[in-house]
Design a protein around this motif. Structure first.
Motif, PDB file in Angstrom:
ATOM      1  N   SER A   1      -0.295-147.086  28.709  1.00  0.00           N
ATOM      2  CA  SER A   1       0.096-147.530  27.366  1.00  0.00           C
ATOM      3  C   SER A   1      -0.369-148.949  27.080  1.00  0.00           C
ATOM      4  CB  SER A   1       1.621-147.495  27.229  1.00  0.00           C
ATOM      5  OG  SER A   1       2.217-148.499  28.048  1.00  0.00           O
TER       6      SER A   1
ATOM      7  N   ASN B   1      -4.258-148.101  22.099  1.00  0.00           N
ATOM      8  CA  ASN B   1      -2.936-147.566  21.789  1.00  0.00           C
ATOM      9  C   ASN B   1      -2.490-148.040  20.408  1.00  0.00           C
ATOM     10  OD1 ASN B   1      -0.293-146.734  21.672  1.00  0.00           O
ATOM     11  ND2 ASN B   1       0.292-147.557  23.662  1.00  0.00           N
TER      12      ASN B   1
ATOM     13  N   ALA C   1       8.520-143.345  35.372  1.00  0.00           N
ATOM     14  CA  ALA C   1       8.851-144.499  34.532  1.00  0.00           C
ATOM     15  C   ALA C   1       9.816-145.404  35.285  1.00  0.00           C
ATOM     16  CB  ALA C   1       9.480-144.039  33.221  1.00  0.00           C
TER      17      ALA C   1
ATOM     18  N   ASN D   1      -4.594-153.901  31.586  1.00  0.00           N
ATOM     19  CA  ASN D   1      -3.566-153.483  30.634  1.00  0.00           C
ATOM     20  C   ASN D   1      -3.927-153.823  29.191  1.00  0.00           C
ATOM     21  OD1 ASN D   1      -2.246-152.425  32.793  1.00  0.00           O
ATOM     22  ND2 ASN D   1      -0.676-154.003  32.919  1.00  0.00           N
TER      23      ASN D   1
ATOM     24  N   GLU E   1       4.402-145.721  34.415  1.00  0.00           N
ATOM     25  CA  GLU E   1       4.682-146.771  33.431  1.00  0.00           C
ATOM     26  C   GLU E   1       5.741-147.666  34.066  1.00  0.00           C
ATOM     27  OE1 GLU E   1       3.874-147.534  30.010  1.00  0.00           O
ATOM     28  OE2 GLU E   1       2.064-146.381  30.417  1.00  0.00           O
TER      29      GLU E   1
ATOM     30  N   GLN F   1       8.255-145.985  27.303  1.00  0.00           N
ATOM     31  CA  GLN F   1       7.578-145.538  28.531  1.00  0.00           C
ATOM     32  C   GLN F   1       7.663-144.023  28.672  1.00  0.00           C
ATOM     33  OE1 GLN F   1       9.762-147.750  31.522  1.00  0.00           O
ATOM     34  NE2 GLN F   1       8.048-149.136  31.839  1.00  0.00           N
TER      35      GLN F   1
ATOM     36  N   ASN G   1       0.365-147.972  33.840  1.00  0.00           N
ATOM     37  CA  ASN G   1       0.548-148.511  32.495  1.00  0.00           C
ATOM     38  C   ASN G   1      -0.592-148.137  31.542  1.00  0.00           C
ATOM     39  OD1 ASN G   1       3.078-149.758  32.827  1.00  0.00           O
ATOM     40  ND2 ASN G   1       2.146-151.532  33.795  1.00  0.00           N
TER      41      ASN G   1
ATOM     42  N   GLU H   1       3.421-155.983  38.506  1.00  0.00           N
ATOM     43  CA  GLU H   1       2.774-154.681  38.679  1.00  0.00           C
ATOM     44  C   GLU H   1       2.367-154.469  40.132  1.00  0.00           C
ATOM     45  OE1 GLU H   1      -1.253-152.518  37.129  1.00  0.00           O
ATOM     46  OE2 GLU H   1       0.207-153.116  35.593  1.00  0.00           O
TER      47      GLU H   1
ATOM     48  N   GLU I   1       5.224-142.359  26.313  1.00  0.00           N
ATOM     49  CA  GLU I   1       3.833-142.423  26.782  1.00  0.00           C
ATOM     50  C   GLU I   1       3.584-141.365  27.861  1.00  0.00           C
ATOM     51  OE1 GLU I   1      -0.146-143.556  27.464  1.00  0.00           O
ATOM     52  OE2 GLU I   1       1.198-144.072  25.795  1.00  0.00           O
ATOM     53  N   ILE I   2       4.509-141.230  28.796  1.00  0.00           N
ATOM     54  CA  ILE I   2       4.327-140.241  29.858  1.00  0.00           C
ATOM     55  C   ILE I   2       4.313-138.828  29.288  1.00  0.00           C
ATOM     56  CG2 ILE I   2       5.448-139.203  31.883  1.00  0.00           C
ATOM     57  CD1 ILE I   2       6.325-142.061  32.660  1.00  0.00           C
TER      58      ILE I   2
ATOM     59  N   ASN J   1      -6.179-151.027  28.156  1.00  0.00           N
ATOM     60  CA  ASN J   1      -5.428-149.828  27.779  1.00  0.00           C
ATOM     61  C   ASN J   1      -4.741-150.009  26.430  1.00  0.00           C
ATOM     62  OD1 ASN J   1      -6.209-148.816  30.244  1.00  0.00           O
ATOM     63  ND2 ASN J   1      -4.215-149.076  31.229  1.00  0.00           N
TER      64      ASN J   1
ATOM     65  N   GLY K   1       1.280-151.227  29.088  1.00  0.00           N
ATOM     66  CA  GLY K   1       2.376-151.892  29.786  1.00  0.00           C
ATOM     67  C   GLY K   1       3.063-152.929  28.922  1.00  0.00           C
TER      68      GLY K   1
END
Length: 379
Positions: free
Chosen positions: A321, A173, A363, A166, A277, A338, A319, A286, A341-342, A169, A323
């Motif tokens: 993004s 971002n 989400a 995460n 997410e 969330q 996640n 998670e 992001e999706i 990721n 997370g």
């Protein structure tokens, strides 16, 4: 007779926006929120008077905090609702904005989340908690981490890999609070919080804002919104806790119930989800939640993690993004962020975080273990 969202008229996300999640600062919450709203309006290519209803999600700001924020956009007389539902505040606001548009009451609605951590207000119920001074949130999740490790023969290193993924990721971002990749040694060697949990395995304290605009097909046509960038919400489910059998993890059990209903509503199976997410305030969450959602059998989350199946480009990007661990968890904005992001992923606009071929996203948010919200969006 009850009806689900997909039995009403279709509702689409047409605009998304953020104020970057950040460390606590002197920035007024009004500036945080307006930045996100104006970004969402620009993304949808509409003006503020087109918004027929607004839902403002906060957890820490106090009474009627949306009024001094929205008045800077213009006094249109449109309805304004405030939503507080702990960590699920933003998810709740999004659900009610979708319901309003799907029911035909409005054609265009805004859901915006904004929060600052200072001052933090606590409610005094007048009833004491026996372990209030001994078991704080991170202790609870440290115990869950130990229990998961023992039950499934996982190591502290295995569980910490969630944070490595995460942070990787989040580093890609621009809206994330934490934008630095971390090695496994860095994650494990950080400040110890409780048990095997280190600071880099926990969500940071922060602030920020996120906004989405939802619209009906009539609204999209009337306002000339680009239908090719509109992403449909095909399921929306909210649940609260029940009495569970002794030893059951209430967050995980509630997540399973809520996700099962959402997947049934959208007529999908877990294997159909490309992006998830989810609420990963602590690394072990998670693993619990992907198993509860049905992405893999109980205890198999670590295997998927180590195989890269949960990475961007893997079987299902979890996640992307960053997370809550890397993107951050300002509370009020989190669930709405969330959704944003999706939407970005399903549009194919996520840049270096893009999960190829993504067409369906889920989400998930829980709020102090008492409530759970799951939304499914499809291209």
């Amino acid at each position: 007779m009850t009806r689900s969202l997909n039995e009403l008229r279709p509702v689409y996300v047409v605009g998304i926006g953020w104020h970057r999640y950040q460390n606590p600062s002197e920035t007024p919450y009004v500036e945080l929120g307006l930045t996100a709203i104006r970004s969402a309006l620009a993304d949808a290519r509409i003006e503020w008077p087109a918004v027929e209803s607004s839902y403002v999600a906060t957890a820490l700001l106090g009474m009627a905090s949306g009024r001094p924020m929205l008045r800077h956009l213009g006094a249109t007389g449109a309805p304004l609702m405030h939503v507080e539902n702990a960590s699920a505040s933003g998810s709740t606001a999004f659900r009610h904005a979708c319901i309003e548009v799907a029911s035909g009451i409005s054609d265009v609605a805004l859901a915006v989340g904004v929060d600052k951590r200072n001052p933090v207000r606590r409610s005094d119920t007048g009833i004491g908690h026996l372990a209030e001074d001994a078991v704080v949130p991170f202790t609870h999740f440290a115990l869950l981490t130990n229990e998961y490790a023992v039950r499934h023969n996982a190591s502290a290193e295995d569980i910490a890999r969630v944070a490595v993924k995460n942070h990787h990721n989040g580093a890609k971002n621009p809206n994330a609070q934490r934008q630095q990749e971390r090695t496994l040694d860095e994650v494990l060697g950080g400040k110890r919080v409780s048990g095997s949990l280190t600071a880099l395995q926990c969500t940071p304290i922060g602030e920020g804002a996120a906004a989405v605009i939802v619209a009906s097909e009539d609204g999209i046509r009337r306002l000339g919104i680009d239908a090719g960038r509109a992403i449909r919400t095909t399921a929306s489910v909210g649940r609260s806790e029940r009495v569970y059998p002794p030893g059951a993890g209430f967050d995980a059990a509630l997540t399973k119930e809520t996700a099962d209903l959402a997947l049934a509503q959208a007529k999908l199976a877990p294997k159909d989800i490309d992006i998830i997410e989810l609420h990963d305030a602590f690394t072990v969450e998670e693993l619990h939640y992907i198993e509860s959602i049905g992405l893999c059998p109980e205890g198999h989350g670590v295997r998927m993690l180590k195989e890269g199946a949960l990475d961007i480009g893997g079987q299902c990007a979890i996640n992307p993004s960053g997370g809550l661990i890397a993107m951050g968890h300002p509370i009020g904005p989190t669930g709405i962020g969330q959704i944003g992001e999706i939407v970005m992923q399903l549009r194919g606009e996520a840049g270096p975080r893009q999960h190829g071929g993504a067409r369906t996203g889920l989400a998930h948010m829980v709020g102090v273990g008492a409530v759970c919200y799951v939304h499914i969006l499809q291209k």
